[in-house]
Write a protein that holds these residues in place. Structure first.
Motif, PDB file in Angstrom:
ATOM      1  N   PRO A   1      20.486   1.128  14.526  1.00  0.00           N
ATOM      2  CA  PRO A   1      19.828   0.701  13.285  1.00  0.00           C
ATOM      3  C   PRO A   1      20.502  -0.471  12.578  1.00  0.00           C
ATOM      4  CG  PRO A   1      19.853   3.089  13.423  1.00  0.00           C
ATOM      5  CD  PRO A   1      20.685   2.588  14.572  1.00  0.00           C
ATOM      6  N   GLU A   2      21.836  -0.487  12.522  1.00  0.00           N
ATOM      7  CA  GLU A   2      22.532  -1.561  11.811  1.00  0.00           C
ATOM      8  C   GLU A   2      22.260  -2.924  12.454  1.00  0.00           C
ATOM      9  OE1 GLU A   2      23.947   1.180  12.956  1.00  0.00           O
ATOM     10  OE2 GLU A   2      24.399   2.299  11.118  1.00  0.00           O
ATOM     11  N   GLU A   3      22.263  -2.963  13.786  1.00  0.00           N
ATOM     12  CA  GLU A   3      22.014  -4.223  14.487  1.00  0.00           C
ATOM     13  C   GLU A   3      20.555  -4.646  14.368  1.00  0.00           C
ATOM     14  OE1 GLU A   3      23.378  -3.922  18.498  1.00  0.00           O
ATOM     15  OE2 GLU A   3      25.474  -3.619  17.929  1.00  0.00           O
ATOM     16  N   GLN A   4      19.652  -3.672  14.440  1.00  0.00           N
ATOM     17  CA  GLN A   4      18.233  -3.995  14.300  1.00  0.00           C
ATOM     18  C   GLN A   4      17.939  -4.501  12.889  1.00  0.00           C
ATOM     19  OE1 GLN A   4      16.287  -4.508  16.529  1.00  0.00           O
ATOM     20  NE2 GLN A   4      14.162  -4.086  16.011  1.00  0.00           N
ATOM     21  N   HIS A   5      18.582  -3.900  11.901  1.00  0.00           N
ATOM     22  CA  HIS A   5      18.430  -4.343  10.518  1.00  0.00           C
ATOM     23  C   HIS A   5      18.811  -5.818  10.393  1.00  0.00           C
ATOM     24  CE1 HIS A   5      19.545  -3.540   6.003  1.00  0.00           C
ATOM     25  NE2 HIS A   5      18.561  -4.398   6.141  1.00  0.00           N
ATOM     26  N   LYS A   6      19.949  -6.175  10.954  1.00  0.00           N
ATOM     27  CA  LYS A   6      20.424  -7.560  10.905  1.00  0.00           C
ATOM     28  C   LYS A   6      19.453  -8.495  11.613  1.00  0.00           C
ATOM     29  CE  LYS A   6      24.369 -10.482  12.189  1.00  0.00           C
ATOM     30  NZ  LYS A   6      25.704 -10.517  12.861  1.00  0.00           N
TER      31      LYS A   6
ATOM     32  N   GLN B   1       0.865  -1.182   0.000  1.00  0.00           N
ATOM     33  CA  GLN B   1       0.000   0.000   0.000  1.00  0.00           C
ATOM     34  C   GLN B   1       0.900   1.229   0.000  1.00  0.00           C
ATOM     35  OE1 GLN B   1      -3.208  -0.257   2.842  1.00  0.00           O
ATOM     36  NE2 GLN B   1      -3.467   1.954   2.937  1.00  0.00           N
ATOM     37  N   GLN B   2       0.479   2.286  -0.663  1.00  0.00           N
ATOM     38  CA  GLN B   2       1.253   3.517  -0.698  1.00  0.00           C
ATOM     39  C   GLN B   2       0.596   4.579   0.164  1.00  0.00           C
ATOM     40  OE1 GLN B   2       1.829   4.650  -4.809  1.00  0.00           O
ATOM     41  NE2 GLN B   2       3.485   3.178  -5.093  1.00  0.00           N
ATOM     42  N   LEU B   3       1.414   5.457   0.723  1.00  0.00           N
ATOM     43  CA  LEU B   3       0.899   6.610   1.445  1.00  0.00           C
ATOM     44  C   LEU B   3       1.967   7.686   1.493  1.00  0.00           C
ATOM     45  CD1 LEU B   3       0.881   6.354   5.338  1.00  0.00           C
ATOM     46  CD2 LEU B   3       2.247   4.824   3.918  1.00  0.00           C
ATOM     47  N   VAL B   4       1.534   8.896   1.816  1.00  0.00           N
ATOM     48  CA  VAL B   4       2.459  10.024   1.978  1.00  0.00           C
ATOM     49  C   VAL B   4       2.463  10.409   3.445  1.00  0.00           C
ATOM     50  CG1 VAL B   4       2.967  12.415   1.376  1.00  0.00           C
ATOM     51  CG2 VAL B   4       2.098  10.850  -0.372  1.00  0.00           C
ATOM     52  N   ALA B   5       3.654  10.487   4.036  1.00  0.00           N
ATOM     53  CA  ALA B   5       3.800  10.861   5.449  1.00  0.00           C
ATOM     54  C   ALA B   5       5.075  11.684   5.595  1.00  0.00           C
ATOM     55  CB  ALA B   5       3.879   9.621   6.330  1.00  0.00           C
ATOM     56  N   GLY B   6       4.982  12.787   6.320  1.00  0.00           N
ATOM     57  CA  GLY B   6       6.148  13.643   6.514  1.00  0.00           C
ATOM     58  C   GLY B   6       6.704  14.171   5.211  1.00  0.00           C
ATOM     59  N   GLY B   7       5.845  14.338   4.228  1.00  0.00           N
ATOM     60  CA  GLY B   7       6.292  14.813   2.929  1.00  0.00           C
ATOM     61  C   GLY B   7       7.000  13.767   2.096  1.00  0.00           C
ATOM     62  N   LYS B   8       6.993  12.525   2.546  1.00  0.00           N
ATOM     63  CA  LYS B   8       7.666  11.440   1.843  1.00  0.00           C
ATOM     64  C   LYS B   8       6.644  10.455   1.286  1.00  0.00           C
ATOM     65  CE  LYS B   8      11.575  11.724   5.087  1.00  0.00           C
ATOM     66  NZ  LYS B   8      12.552  12.331   4.156  1.00  0.00           N
ATOM     67  N   ARG B   9       6.890  10.001   0.072  1.00  0.00           N
ATOM     68  CA  ARG B   9       6.020   8.999  -0.529  1.00  0.00           C
ATOM     69  C   ARG B   9       6.547   7.618  -0.149  1.00  0.00           C
ATOM     70  NH1 ARG B   9       2.117   9.240  -4.084  1.00  0.00           N
ATOM     71  NH2 ARG B   9       2.599  11.422  -4.547  1.00  0.00           N
ATOM     72  N   LEU B  10       5.756   6.876   0.612  1.00  0.00           N
ATOM     73  CA  LEU B  10       6.203   5.592   1.155  1.00  0.00           C
ATOM     74  C   LEU B  10       5.486   4.421   0.502  1.00  0.00           C
ATOM     75  CD1 LEU B  10       6.206   6.441   4.977  1.00  0.00           C
ATOM     76  CD2 LEU B  10       8.075   6.717   3.338  1.00  0.00           C
ATOM     77  N   LEU B  11       6.221   3.335   0.399  1.00  0.00           N
ATOM     78  CA  LEU B  11       5.635   2.052   0.024  1.00  0.00           C
ATOM     79  C   LEU B  11       5.652   1.176   1.257  1.00  0.00           C
ATOM     80  CD1 LEU B  11       4.556   0.025  -2.107  1.00  0.00           C
ATOM     81  CD2 LEU B  11       6.938  -0.685  -2.453  1.00  0.00           C
ATOM     82  N   VAL B  12       4.484   0.743   1.678  1.00  0.00           N
ATOM     83  CA  VAL B  12       4.372  -0.186   2.805  1.00  0.00           C
ATOM     84  C   VAL B  12       4.152  -1.564   2.211  1.00  0.00           C
ATOM     85  CG1 VAL B  12       3.079  -0.787   4.879  1.00  0.00           C
ATOM     86  CG2 VAL B  12       3.426   1.617   4.278  1.00  0.00           C
ATOM     87  N   GLU B  13       5.001  -2.524   2.546  1.00  0.00           N
ATOM     88  CA  GLU B  13       4.930  -3.826   1.901  1.00  0.00           C
ATOM     89  C   GLU B  13       5.366  -4.953   2.831  1.00  0.00           C
ATOM     90  OE1 GLU B  13       7.685  -4.254  -1.316  1.00  0.00           O
ATOM     91  OE2 GLU B  13       9.359  -3.389  -0.191  1.00  0.00           O
ATOM     92  N   GLY B  14       4.932  -6.157   2.472  1.00  0.00           N
ATOM     93  CA  GLY B  14       5.363  -7.328   3.200  1.00  0.00           C
ATOM     94  C   GLY B  14       4.341  -8.448   3.110  1.00  0.00           C
ATOM     95  N   PRO B  15       4.647  -9.608   3.681  1.00  0.00           N
ATOM     96  CA  PRO B  15       5.932  -9.936   4.306  1.00  0.00           C
ATOM     97  C   PRO B  15       7.074  -9.860   3.289  1.00  0.00           C
ATOM     98  CG  PRO B  15       4.246 -11.577   4.858  1.00  0.00           C
ATOM     99  CD  PRO B  15       3.706 -10.742   3.747  1.00  0.00           C
ATOM    100  N   ILE B  16       8.169  -9.247   3.690  1.00  0.00           N
ATOM    101  CA  ILE B  16       9.288  -9.013   2.786  1.00  0.00           C
ATOM    102  C   ILE B  16      10.307 -10.143   2.927  1.00  0.00           C
ATOM    103  CG2 ILE B  16      10.532  -7.571   4.454  1.00  0.00           C
ATOM    104  CD1 ILE B  16      11.383  -5.811   2.043  1.00  0.00           C
ATOM    105  N   GLU B  17      10.882 -10.550   1.813  1.00  0.00           N
ATOM    106  CA  GLU B  17      11.868 -11.626   1.809  1.00  0.00           C
ATOM    107  C   GLU B  17      13.167 -11.164   2.472  1.00  0.00           C
ATOM    108  OE1 GLU B  17      11.541 -14.710   0.795  1.00  0.00           O
ATOM    109  OE2 GLU B  17       9.466 -14.455   0.123  1.00  0.00           O
ATOM    110  N   PRO B  18      13.865 -12.073   3.175  1.00  0.00           N
ATOM    111  CA  PRO B  18      15.095 -11.674   3.871  1.00  0.00           C
ATOM    112  C   PRO B  18      16.153 -11.087   2.944  1.00  0.00           C
ATOM    113  CG  PRO B  18      14.855 -14.073   3.834  1.00  0.00           C
ATOM    114  CD  PRO B  18      13.551 -13.495   3.392  1.00  0.00           C
ATOM    115  N   GLU B  19      16.262 -11.632   1.734  1.00  0.00           N
ATOM    116  CA  GLU B  19      17.267 -11.129   0.791  1.00  0.00           C
ATOM    117  C   GLU B  19      16.961  -9.690   0.384  1.00  0.00           C
ATOM    118  OE1 GLU B  19      16.948 -15.470   0.777  1.00  0.00           O
ATOM    119  OE2 GLU B  19      15.470 -13.888   0.322  1.00  0.00           O
ATOM    120  N   ARG B  20      15.705  -9.407   0.142  1.00  0.00           N
ATOM    121  CA  ARG B  20      15.308  -8.045  -0.228  1.00  0.00           C
ATOM    122  C   ARG B  20      15.504  -7.102   0.948  1.00  0.00           C
ATOM    123  NH1 ARG B  20      15.564  -3.634  -2.755  1.00  0.00           N
ATOM    124  NH2 ARG B  20      13.636  -2.430  -2.997  1.00  0.00           N
ATOM    125  N   LEU B  21      15.129  -7.544   2.137  1.00  0.00           N
ATOM    126  CA  LEU B  21      15.287  -6.715   3.332  1.00  0.00           C
ATOM    127  C   LEU B  21      16.757  -6.388   3.573  1.00  0.00           C
ATOM    128  CD1 LEU B  21      14.015  -5.328   5.773  1.00  0.00           C
ATOM    129  CD2 LEU B  21      14.075  -7.519   6.969  1.00  0.00           C
TER     130      LEU B  21
END
Length: 210
Positions: free
Chosen positions: A45-50, A10-30
């Motif tokens: 952020p780097e550790e949370q990303h991992k 789903q798409q939305l605009v928040a904080g002046g940014k156009r966002l794509l909300v998606e998932g469940p996202i594959e680990p490789e793409r993430l």
């Protein structure tokens, strides 16, 4: 139990940014995406990303993200409860925990959290699960939002309630340690009665106190 994961977006605009909300996202793409510096509620952020890439690779793991191009500005995680928590005691294959939901300050107040949850529960497979969330005030960004614990809890209840999650009583010691803490849950339409009974038994383990 077979964990079916159907992609929605789903798409939305928040904080002046156009966002794509998606998932469940594959680990490789993430793994190929970048994490915004504002996503630091739980760890850097780097550790949370991992950590999220590892969750996405789990059979039951589900990650929903809100991103501006290749930059992740929000996420929601779903996985089995931590083995050290009471919610894992019955080892229910159809009980998932909404483990974390975080939105960068850059896009807060734009409905990002609600949209991520809507995308998560757009998958009909979620009707096969009991989904819980344990809300603890010490995880809340009170400083960043300027809200007190009761105002923040009201916001959380509204966000979670947007997808049918409701407050449920429990005698879990951590939740009972502060009146602002709470357990919320959504029971899918196809969850069998025996799973609901096992969940209720986990909610109350000290009935003799009442």
């Amino acid at each position: 139990m077979k964990h079916v994961k159907r992609y929605h977006s789903q798409q939305l605009v928040a904080g002046g940014k156009r966002l794509l909300v998606e998932g469940p996202i594959e680990p490789e793409r993430l793994a190929s995406l970048r994490f915004d510096e504002g996503l630091k509620a739980f760890r850097v952020p780097e550790e949370q990303h991992k950590a999220l890439v590892e969750i996405a690779a789990l059979p039951e793991g589900r990650i929903i993200v809100a991103r501006e191009e290749e930059l992740v500005l929000g996420y929601v995680t779903f996985l089995y409860p931590d083995p050290l928590e009471r919610w894992s005691q019955a080892q229910l294959p159809d009980l998932l925990e909404l483990g974390a939901i975080e939105v960068s300050q850059a896009v807060r107040g734009g409905g990002v959290a609600k949209t991520m949850l809507q995308v998560a529960f757009a998958d009909d497979a979620m009707e096969d699960y009991i989904v819980i969330t344990t809300e603890y005030y010490w995880h809340w960004d009170l400083k960043g939002t300027g809200l007190d614990v009761w105002q923040y809890r009201k916001v959380m209840e509204k966000v979670m309630g947007s997808v049918g999650m409701v407050w449920m009583a429990t005698d879990d010691p951590e939740i009972c340690s502060h009146p602002a803490n709470c357990l919320m849950a959504r029971i899918g339409r196809r969850v069998p009665p025996e799973s609901i009974a096992a969940f209720d038994a986990m909610r109350f383990q000290n009935r003799y106190f009442y």
